[in-house]
Design a protein around this motif. Structure first.
Motif, PDB file in Angstrom:
ATOM      1  N   GLU A 120       0.803  -1.219   0.000  1.00 22.75           N
ATOM      2  CA  GLU A 120       0.000   0.000   0.000  1.00 22.75           C
ATOM      3  C   GLU A 120       0.835   1.269   0.000  1.00 22.75           C
ATOM      4  O   GLU A 120       0.399   2.302  -0.493  1.00 22.75           O
ATOM      5  N   ASP A 121       2.037   1.204   0.548  1.00 22.99           N
ATOM      6  CA  ASP A 121       2.880   2.392   0.562  1.00 22.99           C
ATOM      7  C   ASP A 121       4.316   1.991   0.871  1.00 22.99           C
ATOM      8  O   ASP A 121       4.565   1.015   1.598  1.00 22.99           O
ATOM      9  N   VAL A 122       5.260   2.755   0.303  1.00 20.20           N
ATOM     10  CA  VAL A 122       6.679   2.585   0.575  1.00 20.20           C
ATOM     11  C   VAL A 122       7.275   3.981   0.675  1.00 20.20           C
ATOM     12  O   VAL A 122       7.040   4.823  -0.204  1.00 20.20           O
ATOM     13  N   PHE A 123       8.040   4.230   1.741  1.00 21.29           N
ATOM     14  CA  PHE A 123       8.612   5.561   1.886  1.00 21.29           C
ATOM     15  C   PHE A 123       9.881   5.519   2.728  1.00 21.29           C
ATOM     16  O   PHE A 123      10.099   4.597   3.524  1.00 21.29           O
ATOM     17  N   VAL A 124      10.699   6.534   2.528  1.00 20.20           N
ATOM     18  CA  VAL A 124      11.964   6.666   3.255  1.00 20.20           C
ATOM     19  C   VAL A 124      11.702   7.283   4.626  1.00 20.20           C
ATOM     20  O   VAL A 124      10.900   8.218   4.754  1.00 20.20           O
ATOM     21  N   ILE A 125      12.347   6.757   5.632  1.00 20.67           N
ATOM     22  CA  ILE A 125      12.329   7.323   6.976  1.00 20.67           C
ATOM     23  C   ILE A 125      13.728   7.857   7.265  1.00 20.67           C
ATOM     24  O   ILE A 125      14.712   7.125   7.174  1.00 20.67           O
ATOM     25  N   GLU A 126      13.812   9.124   7.592  1.00 18.52           N
ATOM     26  CA  GLU A 126      15.103   9.710   7.934  1.00 18.52           C
ATOM     27  C   GLU A 126      15.284   9.711   9.450  1.00 18.52           C
ATOM     28  O   GLU A 126      14.437  10.202  10.187  1.00 18.52           O
ATOM     29  N   GLY A 127      16.391   9.151   9.895  1.00 18.61           N
ATOM     30  CA  GLY A 127      16.683   9.104  11.312  1.00 18.61           C
ATOM     31  C   GLY A 127      18.018   9.747  11.626  1.00 18.61           C
ATOM     32  O   GLY A 127      18.550  10.535  10.850  1.00 18.61           O
ATOM     33  N   GLY A 128      18.575   9.372  12.774  1.00 11.49           N
ATOM     34  CA  GLY A 128      19.855   9.911  13.195  1.00 11.49           C
ATOM     35  C   GLY A 128      20.889   8.813  13.299  1.00 11.49           C
ATOM     36  O   GLY A 128      20.739   7.734  12.721  1.00 11.49           O
ATOM     37  N   ASP A 129      21.928   9.083  14.072  1.00 13.81           N
ATOM     38  CA  ASP A 129      22.998   8.090  14.211  1.00 13.81           C
ATOM     39  C   ASP A 129      22.977   7.385  15.559  1.00 13.81           C
ATOM     40  O   ASP A 129      23.937   6.710  15.921  1.00 13.81           O
ATOM     41  N   ASN A 130      21.871   7.527  16.296  1.00 15.91           N
ATOM     42  CA  ASN A 130      21.722   6.819  17.568  1.00 15.91           C
ATOM     43  C   ASN A 130      20.863   5.584  17.332  1.00 15.91           C
ATOM     44  O   ASN A 130      19.643   5.691  17.149  1.00 15.91           O
ATOM     45  N   PRO A 131      21.453   4.377  17.351  1.00 16.70           N
ATOM     46  CA  PRO A 131      20.670   3.176  17.048  1.00 16.70           C
ATOM     47  C   PRO A 131      19.590   2.873  18.073  1.00 16.70           C
ATOM     48  O   PRO A 131      18.678   2.097  17.784  1.00 16.70           O
ATOM     49  N   ALA A 132      19.658   3.477  19.257  1.00 16.94           N
ATOM     50  CA  ALA A 132      18.632   3.242  20.273  1.00 16.94           C
ATOM     51  C   ALA A 132      17.353   4.019  19.976  1.00 16.94           C
ATOM     52  O   ALA A 132      16.332   3.788  20.633  1.00 16.94           O
ATOM     53  N   GLU A 133      17.410   4.904  19.006  1.00  9.07           N
ATOM     54  CA  GLU A 133      16.240   5.699  18.651  1.00  9.07           C
ATOM     55  C   GLU A 133      15.844   5.375  17.206  1.00  9.07           C
ATOM     56  O   GLU A 133      15.633   4.216  16.879  1.00  9.07           O
ATOM     57  N   LEU A 134      15.753   6.362  16.357  1.00  6.57           N
ATOM     58  CA  LEU A 134      15.347   6.147  14.972  1.00  6.57           C
ATOM     59  C   LEU A 134      16.544   6.295  14.059  1.00  6.57           C
ATOM     60  O   LEU A 134      17.276   7.279  14.124  1.00  6.57           O
TER      61      LEU A 134
END
Length: 736
Positions: free
Chosen positions: A252-266
């Motif tokens: 139904e949908d595909v999209f990019v998620i931008e996160g940070g460099d802390n693997p404990a978060e996003l």
């Protein structure tokens, strides 16, 4: 976690509030300021344990802490029910949502649920009982001191009259609220629930396959999501071609998620949303993603091993602890022993992979169903990430199919919330595959130890050195990759020095059952066994010689408040008990040998003896384990206690025999149970457990039984073959 550990304290001061239930009955709220402080880092908050009594006599007790299989959902209500004098057959237990203003600090980790709640939960039950007594006394026109309670019934011995808790509950809601610090508690000889073996409250549901876990969450209109992240730790997303994945039927949908460099978060990744999870997961194969792996793609286990050996040849970067004159001890030694030890990264692999269901509503509020051991950090992290006030985020804590420390980190909650934020109004269930779970973990850190021991002309251990090589992330050693200054035998060898050097890595590291201790026990107890052999003795004899005549250490302040310091007397008690249980002085049967291990961790003392042999293919076989433990004066639920000890021992044996996470090209090479073989039924030995009761408050049992079994096994193999196991997992080629 570290900040919480510094502020978590218990207090005997408590506040009790009572109210009437709609339709009649008693609703009891217990506020414990000390626990509230733990939840807020020093600020004012409340921990509310709730008891409600319906007119029909059913008592509902809320169990506030996450249940990961450690039995806490059953044990905490047992404490309340004991002092309440409840009829356990009339008790109904429900788990709570995350609600800091009601429950304060809610978490599952560190074997802390028992010591943090032993007194407060009993006080809650005792206060409720007192209110019921006063209400009954008022109705009968007698003094409450003369009344007795048993199994949810109040009796007036003078007249023979009886009244059930349900009959008096509504009136009790109007009783004067007692001071929890002064409410009388039962004499331990009168316990009828504490000390009783009670099966897990959810066990029948689990056996029946009822949907009680996080992954079982079902909501109207729910969609499923998979999340593709970089296989190389530390990598960032450059670009992604999503068209082929979007074209998969059912997506139904595909999209990019931008996160940070802390693997404990996003972290950076690509989300795929579909009508079922299988379609979403399979569509990941169509993604074309360009990752910027930087320098991290060159990292490998072999490279780390080479770096460790290079660091050993250089002066240590830092000193952890130094006692006495180590240089003089070695200069005057009659014999110097040296040995190098290594242990690998380990993964958690709970049977239920990481998952979370999230609903972001049009008004910006968020509702989450999360199997999390640490809901506080997940709640706060998601609120911060989405830029919404904390009061607009609701977290329902679900039952977990295992945790072992993995679910103390809530990266999966961040991912689910980030995806749901892009699909407002639609519940999104994110599920990790088994491969995701193994390759995107927060691993037990690998480590390297180079030991030296000095033995004088009389055969005494006079000096000990350890050059520990571990990891750093952005220049700082992660908490669970550290070694503290009090690791045994620090304080019991006259001249001792622990030093440390570190190498940079981006492999995420975290707590695994008995963190730090699960590795340090192996290397220290194995090396001390080497020392004992050079003395012409054995490990328990050496340990007893170090411990005898030494005073107990003073009270220590740490996670959960103050606790007794290390006690040589208690250590001696379990060592001698394990020797007795295993008939240590009698040799094992032909073709077998015994090995010993002791460790103190999470306020628990355990000594264990392993009897092992080698199969025809030279594979180690564990036949029998004897375990002696001291976790205080009371075993609250013997059924749950035995489960935890047996599980810990099997867990430790499995780690020693065949578990290792290997890094190649900056990524984990293992992917599933075929190359990360958890222990199964044939590996399980006979396990005998006995408790050495000491006059101390009870402590937790989820972790302290694991560390000693690993060195006990490797020491048994040395006794059998003469070969030292200085690297884990055990390589049967060593015994060829």
């Amino acid at each position: 976690m570290r900040e919480l550990a510094q502020t978590a304290q218990l207090s005997r001061r408590s506040l009790l509030k009572a109210g009437a239930l709609a339709g009649g009955g008693l609703f009891l709220s217990v506020t414990l300021p000390g626990m509230a402080q733990a939840a807020t880092g020093g600020g004012a908050a409340e921990l509310n344990a709730f008891v409600s009594i319906a007119p029909d006599g059913v008592i509902t007790i809320v169990s506030k802490n996450p249940e990961i299989g450690q039995g806490i959902k059953t044990m905490l209500p047992m404490l309340i029910a004991e002092e309440l004098d409840a009829d356990w057959d009339q008790v109904k237990i429900v788990g709570s949502d995350y609600h800091p203003t009601k429950y304060g600090f809610q978490f599952a980790g560190g074997s802390m649920s028992t010591p943090m709640n032993w007194l407060p939960m009993r006080q809650a039950g005792a206060a409720a009982r007192q209110m019921l007594l006063e209400a009954a006394a008022l109705e009968w026109g007698v003094a409450p001191a003369g009344l007795r309670t048993s199994k949810s019934t109040i009796t007036d011995p003078a007249s023979g009259r009886t009244m059930t808790y349900g009959q008096v509950a509504s009136s009790a809601a109007k009783s004067k609220v007692p001071d929890l610090a002064k409410v009388p508690l039962k004499d331990e000889k009168d316990f009828v629930i504490i000390g009783r073996a009670i099966g897990g409250i959810d066990s029948p549901k689990i056996v029946r396959g009822e949907p009680i876990f996080g992954v079982d969450t079902q909501l109207p209109g729910m969609k499923y999501a998979a999340f593709e992240r970089a296989p190389v730790f530390g990598a960032r997303l450059r670009s992604a071609d999503l068209e082929a994945a979007k074209a998969v039927p059912g997506v139904e949908d595909v999209f990019v998620i931008e996160g940070g460099d802390n693997p404990a978060e996003l972290v950076d990744g690509v989300a795929i949303v579909a009508g079922n999870w299988w379609i979403a997961n399979k569509a990941r194969e169509k993604l074309k993603i360009d990752w910027d792996t930087g320098e991290w793609a060159s990292h490998s286990s072999a490279n780390y091993d080479a770096q460790a050996k290079k660091l050993w040849a250089e002066p240590p970067k830092d000193t952890i602890v130094e006692e006495g004159d180590v240089s003089a001890a070695f200069a005057g030694a009659a014999k110097v022993i040296e040995a190098e030890y290594h242990y690998p990264f380990l993964a958690h692999v709970p049977m239920e992979p990481q998952n979370c269901t999230a609903l972001v509503k049009e008004d910006g509020s968020v509702e989450m169903w999360a199997p999390t051991q640490m809901p506080q950090s997940g709640h706060q992290g998601v609120a911060k990430m989405l830029g919404v006030p904390g009061e607009k985020v609701t977290v329902h804590i679900t039952r977990m199919g295992g945790g072992f420390g993995r679910r103390l980190t809530n990266d999966f909650m961040h991912q689910a919330a980030a995806i749901a934020a892009r699909k407002k109004g639609t519940p999104i269930q994110l599920i990790w595959s088994r491969e995701d779970d193994l390759r995107s973990d927060f691993y037990r850190p690998a480590g390297w130890h180079k030991f030296r021991a000095a033995i004088d002309a009389e055969g005494k251990l006079t000096g000990l050195e350890d050059h520990f090589v571990t990891f750093s992330t952005k220049g700082e050693i992660p908490m669970f990759a550290q070694m503290g200054p009090k690791v045994f035998p620090a304080g019991y060898v006259p001249n001792l020095k622990y030093t440390v050097s570190q190498m940079e890595s981006r492999v995420p590291m975290g707590a695994l059952r008995a963190p730090q201790s699960n590795a340090l026990s192996y290397v220290f107890q194995s090396f001390l066994d080497e020392v004992a052999a050079e003395q012409g003795s054995d490990l328990p004899t050496l340990l007893l010689s170090l411990l005898r005549g030494k005073p107990d250490e003073p009270m220590q302040r740490g996670f959960g408040g103050e606790s007794p310091g290390f006690s040589p007397k208690r250590a001696i008690g379990v060592i001698e008990k394990a020797m007795q249980m295993a008939d240590w002085s009698t040799p094992a049967a032909e073709g077998r040998a015994k090995g010993f291990g002791f460790y103190f961790s999470h306020n628990g003392y355990f000594a264990e003896v392993v009897e092992a042999s080698l199969s025809r293919s030279r594979q180690p076989v564990v036949h029998h384990v004897w375990a002696a433990g001291d976790v205080g004066k009371h075993i609250i639920n013997p059924h749950g206690a035995l489960n935890q000890i047996e599980g810990s021992i099997i867990d430790g044996i499995g780690q020693a025999l065949g578990l290792a996470v290997k890094i190649e090209g900056g990524a984990v090479q293992q992917s599933n149970f075929h190359d990360y073989p958890l222990p199964r039924m044939p590996v399980t030995p006979t396990i005998d457990v006995e408790f050495v009761k000491s006059d101390n408050p009870p402590t937790g049992l989820g972790e302290p039984a694991l560390p000693p079994v690993v060195p006990a096994l490797t020491n048994a193999l040395h006794a059998l073959t003469g070969k030292r196991v200085r690297s884990l997992p055990i390589d049967r080629k060593l015994f060829a």
